[in-house]
Motif scaffolding. Structure first.
Motif, PDB file in Angstrom:
ATOM      1  N   ASN A   1      -1.341   5.412  -9.836  1.00  0.00           N
ATOM      2  CA  ASN A   1      -1.630   4.437  -8.792  1.00  0.00           C
ATOM      3  C   ASN A   1      -2.640   3.433  -9.327  1.00  0.00           C
ATOM      4  N   LEU A   2      -2.741   2.314  -8.610  1.00  0.00           N
ATOM      5  CA  LEU A   2      -3.654   1.238  -8.977  1.00  0.00           C
ATOM      6  C   LEU A   2      -4.366   0.759  -7.716  1.00  0.00           C
TER       7      LEU A   2
ATOM      8  N   ASP B   1      -8.069  -1.888   0.211  1.00  0.00           N
ATOM      9  CA  ASP B   1      -8.722  -0.634   0.586  1.00  0.00           C
ATOM     10  C   ASP B   1      -7.783   0.550   0.443  1.00  0.00           C
ATOM     11  N   ASP B   2      -6.695   0.383  -0.303  1.00  0.00           N
ATOM     12  CA  ASP B   2      -5.705   1.438  -0.507  1.00  0.00           C
ATOM     13  C   ASP B   2      -5.341   1.457  -1.989  1.00  0.00           C
ATOM     14  N   VAL B   3      -4.188   2.024  -2.326  1.00  0.00           N
ATOM     15  CA  VAL B   3      -3.658   1.990  -3.686  1.00  0.00           C
ATOM     16  C   VAL B   3      -2.193   1.598  -3.622  1.00  0.00           C
TER      17      VAL B   3
ATOM     18  N   PRO C   1       0.832  -1.205   0.000  1.00  0.00           N
ATOM     19  CA  PRO C   1       0.000   0.000   0.000  1.00  0.00           C
ATOM     20  C   PRO C   1       0.868   1.257   0.000  1.00  0.00           C
ATOM     21  N   ARG C   2       0.349   2.279  -0.653  1.00  0.00           N
ATOM     22  CA  ARG C   2       1.113   3.520  -0.747  1.00  0.00           C
ATOM     23  C   ARG C   2       1.545   4.026   0.627  1.00  0.00           C
ATOM     24  N   GLY C   3       0.649   3.957   1.594  1.00  0.00           N
ATOM     25  CA  GLY C   3       0.986   4.449   2.918  1.00  0.00           C
ATOM     26  C   GLY C   3       2.105   3.679   3.586  1.00  0.00           C
ATOM     27  N   ALA C   4       2.225   2.375   3.266  1.00  0.00           N
ATOM     28  CA  ALA C   4       3.290   1.567   3.852  1.00  0.00           C
ATOM     29  C   ALA C   4       4.643   1.862   3.218  1.00  0.00           C
ATOM     30  N   LYS C   5       4.642   2.411   2.012  1.00  0.00           N
ATOM     31  CA  LYS C   5       5.893   2.809   1.361  1.00  0.00           C
ATOM     32  C   LYS C   5       6.309   4.219   1.764  1.00  0.00           C
TER      33      LYS C   5
ATOM     34  N   ALA D   1       4.239  -5.690 -11.809  1.00  0.00           N
ATOM     35  CA  ALA D   1       3.483  -6.719 -12.522  1.00  0.00           C
ATOM     36  C   ALA D   1       2.668  -6.153 -13.675  1.00  0.00           C
ATOM     37  N   ARG D   2       2.097  -4.981 -13.504  1.00  0.00           N
ATOM     38  CA  ARG D   2       1.196  -4.431 -14.509  1.00  0.00           C
ATOM     39  C   ARG D   2       1.907  -4.176 -15.848  1.00  0.00           C
TER      40      ARG D   2
END
Length: 381
Positions: A351-352, A356-358, A282-286, A298-299
């Motif tokens: 973002n993707l 519940d996050d991106v 999740p963006r917040g974890a980075k 992956a995308r």
């Protein structure tokens, strides 16, 4: 399907001929990803299609919470992956053919009998070594490989089960940028002397030392290479400020190491093959004071690899690296279908969705010169 070259085709309407140095597209035997993180739950449901659209198979990492320790754990996880793929595919109106190849998480207490059960299962293809504390969810990893795991490694050598290694020591006295080279000296060399016929995959190589070791070592050994380590050096972490979405472990290294990795990937040596190490966070974890390690690729994985190979004029070597070397190492046939990369500008989303996050993909907001041509089903032509 050629064992040595990709298949460039022409787009005469765009003024690109078959003899051009810049082909309009490349048709490959459908590739595989030999190192992939899919996570679980809602995150799994959001990321699995990104891999399934491009790859026929993937070696799936076992570092969940709790980790995948037994054959039955792997069976249950594989079922959740296939269920998530079916649900995601039904939402999009297409369920690609995708086979998750499972792995077990090696601990100090993994019994030899579990290795034999895994080998007999038909769906477990490797056992993952995480030195304890080396990376995300590695706290249950191995503390002393040859001191704690000899009987288990002997069983793996006997039945042909590959050991997939995260090749870094965790000694705090060793500089972060030297941990791969020290791992070769302290772990890989003694391991190969003790178990010379054990199949080993040195995952996500990051150094010239690692590339040289894999190219020259005796016995059955291979290595995966990620798109970020082929395209970027450690300067990318600090371009215009601290950029956490370029942070992964093993960390990006100097330019001399990137060049050595790219040379290995494009060499045609069958010991080197594709493994994205795509790792969704999740963006917040980075973006926090102690951000998670991992790049989400992956995308747009195949487009990243094509960009790297084209940068040194070796698109003709992409098919072998992406589609042929990995199956040969694992004793599998190449995929029957094909995949087409076309030269179309492909902006990477900022973002993707991720539960519940991106998640912010690697190089978000930038544009690549390649994209995978949308196809239905198994991507067979």
């Amino acid at each position: 399907m050629s064992q040595t070259s990709s298949h460039a085709f022409s787009d005469r309407a765009a003024g690109v001929t078959e003899a051009s140095a810049a082909p309009a597209g490349i048709r490959l035997c459908r590739p595989d990803d030999w190192h992939l993180h899919l996570r679980d739950g809602a995150v799994l449901r959001d990321v699995v299609m990104d891999s399934a659209r491009q790859f026929g198979r993937a070696i799936v990492m076992p570092n969940l919470k709790p980790p995948v320790l037994t054959t039955e754990d792997a069976r249950a996880y594989r079922g959740r992956i296939l269920d998530a793929l079916r649900l995601a595919g039904e939402r999009e109106g297409d369920v690609p053919a995708f086979d998750p190849l499972m792995t077990l998480y090696l601990t100090d207490r993994t019994p030899p009998d579990e290795i034999r059960r895994a080998r007999e299962s038909g769906f477990v293809y490797g056992v993952k070594l995480y030195p304890a504390g080396a990376t995300t969810h590695s706290d249950a990893g191995v503390t002393d490989l040859l001191g704690q795991c000899k009987a288990t490694l002997a069983a793996m050598q006997e039945c042909g089960m590959p050991l997939l290694v995260h090749g870094e020591v965790t000694d705090p006295d060793v500089d972060l940028f030297d941990r791969e080279a020290v791992f070769i000296e302290r772990v890989m060399q003694p391991l190969r002397r003790t178990f010379p016929e054990l199949k080993v995959v040195f995952e996500h190589l990051t150094t010239a030392d690692g590339a040289a070791y894999v190219a020259q070592a005796e016995g059955p050994i291979g290595a995966t290479l990620t798109p970020q380590h082929l395209l970027y050096n450690r300067n990318a972490l600090f371009k215009g400020g601290l950029r956490p979405h370029w942070y992964c472990l093993p960390v990006l290294k100097r330019e001399t190491h990137r060049q050595a990795l790219l040379k290995a990937a494009t060499s045609g040596n069958p010991r080197f093959f594709l493994g994205t190490d795509s790792a969704p966070h999740p963006r917040g974890a980075k973006e926090q004071d102690c951000g998670c390690a991992g790049c989400y690729t992956a995308r747009h994985a195949l487009a990243l690899y094509a960009t790297a190979f084209e940068s040194v004029g070796r698109l003709d070597r992409l098919e072998a690296f992406a589609s042929l070397h990995g199956p040969a190492f694992y004793g599998l046939a190449p995929n029957a279908g094909t995949l087409t990369l076309e030269r179309v500008a492909d902006p990477i989303p900022r973002n993707l969705p991720l539960g519940d996050d991106v998640v912010v993909p690697l190089a978000a907001g930038e544009s690549l010169p390649w994209r995978v041509r949308p196809e239905r089903g198994s991507a067979a032509d």
